[in-house]
Design an enzyme around this catalytic site. Sequence first.
Site, mmCIF file in Angstrom:
data_model
loop_
_atom_site.group_PDB
_atom_site.id
_atom_site.type_symbol
_atom_site.label_atom_id
_atom_site.label_comp_id
_atom_site.label_asym_id
_atom_site.label_seq_id
_atom_site.Cartn_x
_atom_site.Cartn_y
_atom_site.Cartn_z
ATOM 1 N N ARG A 174 128.691 9.082 52.580
ATOM 2 C CA ARG A 174 129.773 9.788 53.331
ATOM 3 C C ARG A 174 129.558 9.079 54.684
ATOM 4 O O ARG A 174 130.503 8.999 55.801
ATOM 5 C CB ARG A 174 129.481 11.375 53.592
ATOM 6 N N LYS A 211 137.286 23.612 33.497
ATOM 7 C CA LYS A 211 138.078 24.700 33.261
ATOM 8 C C LYS A 211 139.471 24.405 33.962
ATOM 9 O O LYS A 211 139.882 23.603 34.460
ATOM 10 C CB LYS A 211 137.696 25.727 34.456
#
Length: 401
Positions: free
Chosen positions: A40, A202
Site C-alpha cells: 500500500r 458466500k
Amino acid sequence: MQKRTVRDLRDEELKGKRALVRADFNVPLDSNRQITDDTRIRAALPTLRLLLDRGARPIVLSHLGRPKGKPEEKYSLRPVAERLAKLMHKKVTFVDSTITPAAIDATLALPDDELLLLENTRFLPGEESNDRALSQSLSKLGDLFVNDAFGAAHRAHASTAGICEFLRPAVAGLLMERELEYLGRVIGNAERPFVAILGGSKISGKIDVIEQLLPKVDGMLIGGAMACTFYRAMGLETGKSLVEEEKVELARTLIDKWGPRLTLPHDATVAPSMDDGSRAHDVARNMIPKDEAMLDIGPRTAESYARAIASAKTVLWNGPMGVFEKPPFDKGTNAIAHAMAEATGKKTVTIVGGGDSAAAVAQAGLEAKMSHVSTGGGASLEFLEGKTLPGVEALDDGDSK
Ligand code: ADP
Ligand code: MG
C-alpha cells in the site's frame, strides 16, 4: 473519468503549495510493529513523486488499523514514515499529532523536496463520523487536497470526504485514477467478450455484484463455496459443503433468469474437511459424497474456465475458486490466476478485485502479470455494485472533454 486528477492541475496550483494527500497506508504490522507488507505504501509513490517533481510539498494523511478515536501507540504511523523515506529516497518528517498547532506549523515549515507524514487520522474523534469541524481543521493542513486512498473511498470520513467542503482543488491521485479507470471499464464499456469470474465463500456478500454484472457480461463463471448454494438450488447433493440455506431461493431465481450466461463448475475437488488435504479427490458435480465438502473447483472446470478466459477481451475476477489458503485446495484458484496472466500477455484486460483474490494472485507471484489488481477490497466491491464512493464523489469534477 469525470473527476479531476492530480495530472490536470496547473503549475500555479502546485508550485510551492502544500499538497495534502490522503493515502491508504493501512499496512499490516507484526507484534514488533514491523511492516510485513508495504504494497500500500508503494502504491502511493507515483502520486508523491509527481507532486515533488512539480514543486509541491506533500503532506500525507492516513489511517492505520481501528483505533477508536483516540491515540494508541500500536496504531501509530511512525513505522510507515521510515519505510516511506526509504522507498522515496527522500527525507520524511513524522509529526506525532494531526491537527495541533505544531502539526500546522510543520506543514508551513516543510522544505522543498521533503515530505511530511502526520499521525493516524483515526486517533481523532470525528474522523469516522465525518465531523464538519474536524473536516475544517484538517483543511488547514494544506493548500490543495489529493485523495489517493481508494481503499478508504467507500467511507464518508472527515479525511476522505468531509474535508473537500473546505479545501479546493480536491483531486484524485494517480492510484485513485487507475482504480477508477479499470474498475470503471467493467461496469461501463468493457471490451467484449467480457467474462466475470466470481467465487469466495458466500453469495450474500456478493449478490449485488452478481446482479450488477450479469446484464453486462457475456459469461459469468462461478466458483468457491458460492457454487454449492447454486448446486443446492439445482437439487444436487452438496454433502458438508458450505451452503447458504437462505440464499438457495435467490440462486434458483438467478439460474432461471440468466441460465445460459451463468456457468457453474462441472466437477469438484472434495474432502472430508479442509484439514484433510491428503484425502482430496475429484468428482463430477452430481457425485459429491454426503460426508464430504466441495473445497475447490475440479480440474475439468479449471480447464474450461481457462479456455473461457483465453477467448475473452476483458476478464474480471473476484473471489477465490476454493480454499486457496490450504493446498491442494489452491489448484483451481491458481489455474485462474495463470490463465489470466497468460491472457494479459495477449492484450486482454485482466482485473482482480477483492482482498483474498489479490492475496491469491500475490501468493502465485502473478501480480505484475495482471492489467490491474485493485488495492481496495471493500471499496472495489462497492464500486462494482454500482454504488458511488463518498471519497470519490466529493472530489472536483473534471473537464467534460
Ligand atoms: P475476496 O476477498 O477476494 O472478495 P472472499 O472474501 O469472498 O474473497 O472469499 C474468500 C474466502 O472464500 C477464502 O477464505 C476461501 O478459503 C473461501 N472459500 C473459497 N471456496 C471455498 C469453499 N469451497 N469452501 C469454503 N470456503 C471457501
Ligand atoms: Mg475477503
